[in-house]
Design a protein around this motif. Structure first.
Motif, PDB file in Angstrom:
ATOM      1  N   GLY A 111       0.605  -0.873   0.135  1.00 41.80           N
ATOM      2  CA  GLY A 111      -0.055  -0.617  -0.450  1.00 41.80           C
ATOM      3  C   GLY A 111       0.715   1.185   0.066  1.00 41.80           C
ATOM      4  N   GLU A 112       0.443   2.440   0.940  1.00 43.91           N
ATOM      5  CA  GLU A 112       0.730   3.339   0.750  1.00 43.91           C
ATOM      6  C   GLU A 112       1.733   3.807   2.090  1.00 43.91           C
ATOM      7  N   ALA A 113       2.056   2.865   2.816  1.00 44.43           N
ATOM      8  CA  ALA A 113       2.769   2.484   4.528  1.00 44.43           C
ATOM      9  C   ALA A 113       3.360   4.011   4.521  1.00 44.43           C
ATOM     10  N   GLY A 114       4.145   4.458   3.285  1.00 48.06           N
ATOM     11  CA  GLY A 114       5.287   5.931   3.767  1.00 48.06           C
ATOM     12  C   GLY A 114       4.501   7.134   3.616  1.00 48.06           C
ATOM     13  N   SER A 115       3.232   7.429   3.175  1.00 45.11           N
ATOM     14  CA  SER A 115       2.417   8.224   3.229  1.00 45.11           C
ATOM     15  C   SER A 115       1.757   8.944   4.136  1.00 45.11           C
ATOM     16  N   GLY A 122       6.483   4.406  -1.129  1.00 41.09           N
ATOM     17  CA  GLY A 122       5.954   2.885  -1.480  1.00 41.09           C
ATOM     18  C   GLY A 122       7.620   2.306  -1.959  1.00 41.09           C
ATOM     19  N   PRO A 123       7.205   1.593  -2.055  1.00 39.99           N
ATOM     20  CA  PRO A 123       8.042   0.532  -3.047  1.00 39.99           C
ATOM     21  C   PRO A 123       8.235   1.292  -4.373  1.00 39.99           C
ATOM     22  N   PHE A 124       8.890   1.730  -4.753  1.00 44.15           N
ATOM     23  CA  PHE A 124       9.317   1.888  -6.429  1.00 44.15           C
ATOM     24  C   PHE A 124       8.353   2.904  -6.642  1.00 44.15           C
TER      25      PHE A 124
END
Length: 197
Positions: free
Chosen positions: A96-100, A142-144
């Motif tokens: 998901g957007e864990a870092g958002s 997030g990833p990438f």
């Protein structure tokens, strides 16, 4: 990937001991309470649950990091001791957007945003440096990918491997702004630059 183990037995023992120490040591007085208080064992169950959830989150983020570093699902599966398909089913698309750290802007007055996609662990900081010079600063990741937002001045970005609380406070005192909750093993920061810097 060679058949040689990635971690030595002593390293595995240190990781296990560190997790056990964190579970027993983080809740105040937990270890001592186990000698005389049955309720302490329920606190131990709860602390272990939190530890397991955090370990699971770290594993998901580590797998996404390995993928962002260019490793195949086959290689990741071998490290995990499962098939490529099992690794992909368990870990792809769940990050998901864990870092958002901010919801997407909406409306005509919302800041302009764009996504820097196709990034890896090896080129993301160069992409953020270039975007920062052009007035874009990271607001989610997030990833990438990194999501950036436009501003009227340049920014600088950095990533730090799991900063200690003291280092985190020092960075904030130097004007660095943390972005999101981190993406294991990294914590991302940004700070505005004076024009012409």
């Amino acid at each position: 990937m060679s058949d040689e183990p990635l971690l030595r037995p002593t390293e595995i023992d240190r990781i296990r001991e560190g997790i056990a120490a964190a579970v027993l040591g983080a809740p105040e007085g937990l270890a001592d309470s186990l000698e005389h208080d049955a309720h302490g064992y329920l606190r131990l169950v709860d602390a272990s649950r939190v530890g397991a959830e955090e370990s699971s989150r770290l594993l998901r983020e580590a797998v996404q990091g390995a993928r962002a570093a260019g490793h195949s699902w086959d290689t990741v599966g071998r490290v995990l001791g499962v098939s490529r398909q099992a690794a992909q089913q368990r870990f792809s698309g769940k990050a998901g957007e864990a870092g958002s750290s901010a919801p997407p802007g909406e409306g005509s007055n919302a800041p302009k945003r764009r996504t820097l996609g196709g990034l890896t662990a090896f080129d993301e900081m160069a992409a953020l440096e270039e975007a920062g010079r052009d007035g874009w600063h990271v607001v989610g990741y997030g990833p990438f990918y990194h999501e950036v937002e436009a501003s009227s001045h340049p920014w600088e970005h950095c990533r730090v491997a799991l900063p200690s609380a003291a280092r985190h406070r020092r960075m904030e005192s130097e004007g660095w702004i943390p972005v999101g909750a981190g993406w294991f093993p990294w914590r991302y920061y940004k700070r505005p630059l004076n024009p012409g810097t």
